[in-house]
Write an enzyme that holds these catalytic residues in place. Sequence first.
Site, PDB file in Angstrom:
ATOM      1  N   ARG A  27       0.818  -1.214   0.000  1.00  0.00           N
ATOM      2  CA  ARG A  27       0.000   0.000   0.000  1.00  0.00           C
ATOM      3  C   ARG A  27       0.849   1.261   0.000  1.00  0.00           C
ATOM      4  O   ARG A  27       0.322   2.366  -0.123  1.00  0.00           O
ATOM      5  CB  ARG A  27      -0.921   0.003   1.219  1.00  0.00           C
ATOM      6  CG  ARG A  27      -1.802  -1.212   1.275  1.00  0.00           C
ATOM      7  CD  ARG A  27      -2.939  -1.007   2.205  1.00  0.00           C
ATOM      8  NE  ARG A  27      -3.837   0.012   1.732  1.00  0.00           N
ATOM      9  CZ  ARG A  27      -5.115  -0.173   1.472  1.00  0.00           C
ATOM     10  NH1 ARG A  27      -5.630  -1.348   1.596  1.00  0.00           N
ATOM     11  NH2 ARG A  27      -5.874   0.815   1.087  1.00  0.00           N
ATOM     12  N   TRP A  76       3.427   6.114   1.912  1.00  0.00           N
ATOM     13  CA  TRP A  76       3.518   6.581   0.532  1.00  0.00           C
ATOM     14  C   TRP A  76       3.428   8.094   0.660  1.00  0.00           C
ATOM     15  O   TRP A  76       2.389   8.642   1.007  1.00  0.00           O
ATOM     16  CB  TRP A  76       2.349   6.027  -0.290  1.00  0.00           C
ATOM     17  CG  TRP A  76       2.441   6.290  -1.753  1.00  0.00           C
ATOM     18  CD1 TRP A  76       3.020   5.484  -2.697  1.00  0.00           C
ATOM     19  CD2 TRP A  76       1.925   7.422  -2.465  1.00  0.00           C
ATOM     20  NE1 TRP A  76       2.900   6.059  -3.937  1.00  0.00           N
ATOM     21  CE2 TRP A  76       2.235   7.240  -3.834  1.00  0.00           C
ATOM     22  CE3 TRP A  76       1.230   8.572  -2.092  1.00  0.00           C
ATOM     23  CZ2 TRP A  76       1.874   8.150  -4.811  1.00  0.00           C
ATOM     24  CZ3 TRP A  76       0.882   9.492  -3.067  1.00  0.00           C
ATOM     25  CH2 TRP A  76       1.204   9.271  -4.409  1.00  0.00           C
ATOM     26  N   GLY A 103      -4.102   9.439   4.934  1.00  0.00           N
ATOM     27  CA  GLY A 103      -4.995  10.504   4.490  1.00  0.00           C
ATOM     28  C   GLY A 103      -4.273  11.832   4.470  1.00  0.00           C
ATOM     29  O   GLY A 103      -3.043  11.890   4.558  1.00  0.00           O
ATOM     30  N   GLU A 484      -5.460  -1.235 -21.195  1.00  0.00           N
ATOM     31  CA  GLU A 484      -5.030  -1.999 -20.027  1.00  0.00           C
ATOM     32  C   GLU A 484      -3.668  -2.644 -20.256  1.00  0.00           C
ATOM     33  O   GLU A 484      -2.803  -2.625 -19.370  1.00  0.00           O
ATOM     34  CB  GLU A 484      -6.095  -3.058 -19.686  1.00  0.00           C
ATOM     35  CG  GLU A 484      -5.777  -3.948 -18.503  1.00  0.00           C
ATOM     36  CD  GLU A 484      -5.558  -3.189 -17.196  1.00  0.00           C
ATOM     37  OE1 GLU A 484      -5.798  -1.973 -17.151  1.00  0.00           O
ATOM     38  OE2 GLU A 484      -5.125  -3.825 -16.224  1.00  0.00           O
ATOM     39  N   HIS A 507      -3.520  10.539 -37.395  1.00  0.00           N
ATOM     40  CA  HIS A 507      -3.826  11.933 -37.055  1.00  0.00           C
ATOM     41  C   HIS A 507      -2.741  12.542 -36.171  1.00  0.00           C
ATOM     42  O   HIS A 507      -2.975  13.564 -35.530  1.00  0.00           O
ATOM     43  CB  HIS A 507      -5.213  12.027 -36.412  1.00  0.00           C
ATOM     44  CG  HIS A 507      -6.294  11.570 -37.336  1.00  0.00           C
ATOM     45  ND1 HIS A 507      -6.725  12.322 -38.402  1.00  0.00           N
ATOM     46  CD2 HIS A 507      -6.993  10.413 -37.386  1.00  0.00           C
ATOM     47  CE1 HIS A 507      -7.662  11.643 -39.067  1.00  0.00           C
ATOM     48  NE2 HIS A 507      -7.840  10.481 -38.463  1.00  0.00           N
TER      49      HIS A 507
END
Length: 612
Positions: A27, A76, A103, A484, A507
């Site tokens: 995490r 993190w 948070g 993905e 394009h």
Amino acid sequence: MCGIVGFVGSEQAAPILLDGLERLEYRGYDSAGIAVISDDKKIIVKKAKGRLNVLRDMINGGKSIAGTIGIGHTRWATHGEPNDINAHPHLSGDGKIAVVHNGIIENYVELRDFLISQGYTFKSETDTEVVAQLIAFYYAECGNALEAVFRVLRRIEGAYALGILCIDEPEHFIAARKDAPLLIGYGEGCNFIASDVTAIIKHTRDVSYMEDGEVAVISADKVQFYNAMEQPIEKAHNTIDWDVSAAEKGGYAHFMLKEIMEQPEAIRKTAFSRIRDNRIVFEDLKFTAEQIKDVSRIFIIACGSSYHVGVVGKYNLERLMRKPVEVCLASEFRYCDPLVDDKSLVIVISQSGETLDTMAALREAKARGAYILSIVNVVGSSIARESDDVLYTWAGPEIAVATTKAYSTQLILLDMLGLYFADALGKVSKDQYDDIIEQILCLPDKMEQMLEDIEDIKHFASNYFNQNSVFFIGRNLDYAMGLEGSLKLKEISYIHSEAYASGELKHGTISLIEDGTLVIALGTYEPLFDKAMSNVVEVQARGADVLALTIENNVAEMKKTVENVISVPETHTILQPSLGVVPLQLFAYYVALLRGCDIDKPRNLAKSVTVE
Ligand code: AGP
């Protein structure tokens, strides 16, 4: 994005905290730390920049810190660079309060200024240190940690999951939650907090999920909850229905490879349990098939790979239901004054159920009167709890940062939802319906067949792992699948990669194709196979080295133009991305492996993005 774990009991806390942090490392992993109240009543804080091993070595696997109550964190970075000082836990200046936090505290600058005016000084750049100091400030006034925490919660704005130790109250610690996940785990003579159940599943499967605004005081033999009004409350217990082996590598080199291999089973669990006598049965859905008739527009909202599922969904749901479907990036949707109303059905897709942008978009759509149906993997997660309806993907815990099995289960569930609604709307014939169901039931076997023979993909990975830039091109569902495939490659191998709708190449982007540029040409969408072929010829004419993907029936045709072809078993057109994505996942995995990348924990990323 970060991970929190807390423990109180009779065993030594530090090794338990380290073990929990190891399971949470996916995490966030730029620094880690723990705080333990020692037997001689001091808060010992140890923290270190880098992976958890640095901390583990520093404290001798936890043996160098004695104490039976503590909190831990894997970070993190948001406020302040990843370094030892900014790592959590943060200690108040008087050494009485230690805090771990997930948070963002939005008004931390104002609170910091207030504390500085009161003579407080700060060591770190973090918003979390402000929380620790503010608790200490109120604790000095009232002499009660819980009361001090209540006062702080009245002042802070933003999102938080908090674990709090107070030196004078060594028999318990405090937890609080708002807009960031936190749960309590009940053990035998001990109790836990965790931001994610994987941290504590080894010890207990008996948990309670904290709600926004709630506070808990956790001691070894009791957990006392308080609601947002600061009144004591009782909470229901939930049982986690998977065990520790699901969150371990089980002999695989990486969680990502294990999770790729688990896809057939995950699809069986997710899809087959909802098919009875060849009919889709959504027993877990409150939204009735009748209600879909009154829906004027469907929105699919998500981030990252979940958004890519939504892009496939837009093609398939519109095709099946003949209703307008918009697929929106959650981070854009929430700020675009969306045209959502009480005639809208909003399908929210999220593996973690905690992605902050997705959550905010959900709330925006709900406030505008839309019905919210979410597709979520983590039971009891915030998105699941705030939705009107939830369909769970039964993928089991997904640990690798790069999603694979969650993507696949989201995809099948969204396809099934489309078919279910299309049937209710009378938009599919019985033959079409039966055909799709039959193909869904064959899907896991076909996937298994692909996973048994991956030598070609390993070979192509060894040919191409030194590329600097890769293009994935395809039309319609192949384009959606390419999004993905491209994300998988870039997030774990760090190769620049783009997914382009083939027809759009000329394009502008085709100017980037030069001698030797790898183009992965996706040609599994049968209705536009010929058009896909002409785009292949176009890029080859500019020097591209093409690796093509197509269904078995078209391999021979593709080989007339392209030497390197990956074959994908055929299924119903709308389900083809479910099979086509598998070689793309494996290609990304083996390329990253050959490049020596940290596959399960790619740089700068975290599994669940709980900041904006
Ligand atoms: C995909 O491999 C990523 N890890 C990421 O894009 C992820 O899909 C995105 O952050 C959304 O997460 P969610 O499904 O948990 O909301």
